[in-house]
Design an enzyme around this catalytic site. Sequence first.
Site, PDB file in Angstrom:
ATOM      1  N   ASP A 185    -146.350 -56.789   0.445  1.00  0.00           N
ATOM      2  CA  ASP A 185    -145.507 -55.598   0.363  1.00  0.00           C
ATOM      3  C   ASP A 185    -144.139 -55.916   0.946  1.00  0.00           C
ATOM      4  OD1 ASP A 185    -144.321 -53.101   0.469  1.00  0.00           O
ATOM      5  OD2 ASP A 185    -145.593 -52.388   2.117  1.00  0.00           O
ATOM      6  N   HIS A 229    -148.438 -52.417  -0.938  1.00  0.00           N
ATOM      7  CA  HIS A 229    -147.971 -51.189  -0.309  1.00  0.00           C
ATOM      8  C   HIS A 229    -149.045 -50.100  -0.302  1.00  0.00           C
ATOM      9  CE1 HIS A 229    -144.596 -48.998   1.350  1.00  0.00           C
ATOM     10  NE2 HIS A 229    -144.758 -48.007   0.491  1.00  0.00           N
ATOM     11  N   SER A 277    -146.403 -45.229   3.928  1.00  0.00           N
ATOM     12  CA  SER A 277    -144.998 -45.453   3.636  1.00  0.00           C
ATOM     13  C   SER A 277    -144.151 -44.567   4.572  1.00  0.00           C
ATOM     14  CB  SER A 277    -144.730 -45.177   2.161  1.00  0.00           C
ATOM     15  OG  SER A 277    -143.609 -45.853   1.697  1.00  0.00           O
TER      16      SER A 277
END
Length: 502
Positions: free
Chosen positions: A429, A454, A190
Amino acid sequence: MNSSSLTISLQWLLSLIFLIIFPTCATATPSKLPRLSTILRESETFSELISEDFQTFFYNQTLDHFNYRPESYYTFQQRYVMNFKYWGGANASAPIFAYLGAEAALDSALTGVGFLVDNALQFKALLVYIEHRYYGQSIPFGSREEALKNASTRGYFNSAQAIADYAEVLEYIKKKLLAENSPVIVIGGSYGGMLASWFRLKYPHVALGALASSAPILYFDDITPQNGYYSIVTKDFREASESCYSTIRESWSEIDRVASEPNGLSILSKKFNTCAELNKSYELKDYLETMYAVAAQYNHPPKYPVTMVCGGIDGAPEGSDILSRIFAGVVAYRGNRSCYNTSVNPTETSEGWRWQTCSEMVMPIGRGDNDTMFPPSPFNLTTFIQGCTSLYDVPPRPHWITSYYGGHDIKLILHRFASNIIFSNGLRDPYSSAGVLKNISLTVLAIHTVNGSHCLDILPANSTDPEWLIMQRRTEVEIIESWITQYYADLDATRKRTMFEY
């Protein structure tokens, strides 16, 4: 640890995804930007899960790496954690896997990010986890209150300082362990995935390669359409169930209609069994928007939260009205509770990430009319800047990320000089809309899975993992192995040349 132990608290999720600064309005504000997070865990169980193999250390870190003013030389204690269990040692030049901490305390990564431990034995790797400045126990100026009290103390809180921290810590560790020839692979997910890719670009002499999982490095300026994130959330729900998607799409106007009636907010409060009486309809809408975004972003197997929500909506008793069906989706996802908390308490993550998005991490995420299943909420940069300036007395630098790290014409630019980066994504995602999805060169590679979510590839391997996920991780490992093999060959050749010269 398996994926079922990654338990989720809605209050925690809400504080992670939407930073509550001021009420929702028609345009995107700091409170309306979905934020990044590798994993979502309940913090109370961290100490019980962390193995004794993890040893905690603190490095006397430089406050400001880029200036020579007297205050730049102030220091703070930065936490890092090491696991020597599998390391082949410095004499063998065994590799170092370094996890780059992101917008949270380091604790959750030690058990929640499984890629390092899962592959440490094969590589005989030393594992290092470094905490991001201003989070967890790595706080300058002695306390969070002091560190965040004004623009001067917050000014050292940015990504460039963070990756410089990581370079300093890694070089210190290699020197201390006499492991100067041990190759370093940096890993992040991320926002941490962004940092990993940027670290490889800025510090190629420190890191041999980078695995950047679910890193939306293209969600800056106008590189990615504003509605990219919410378009994929919508796509995820629509593919799960057309009727579920339609119900959600129709629900927003129904919420507004009921709220406009006499005692409408009281009716909605009872309908959704909220823990506190709703004051505005946007409180309920934000709660639901967040739930849908979280379900899509972390739509991990084997539970697949999107399917859970839609199962509740579609499975509501026959004849149920729209809002009853929506509430059935809440219950299916959250479980049967005495009440549902639509309010959010600030956390160190929400406060820290709010500053980061209001300074440099300006990601223009929004949505227009009828382009998603959500009500319109376009990103307006002028409004965003005004909101951030009123909060912090300094305006954001919305174009700094692309100036400092790049992003425009990424294939053309990175093809020239970048190497040894894996950009991994799952196409379910929402942040994959701003990820690198095509190979840039023979060594800057994009690996994605159609059904992935994700940061799924760097979570702990599980016996229930689908074959496509197993193959994604295997491919990543093979690529990293090829980097290290080539490095050893180059190292050996260099040593032989040096011997010949003397």
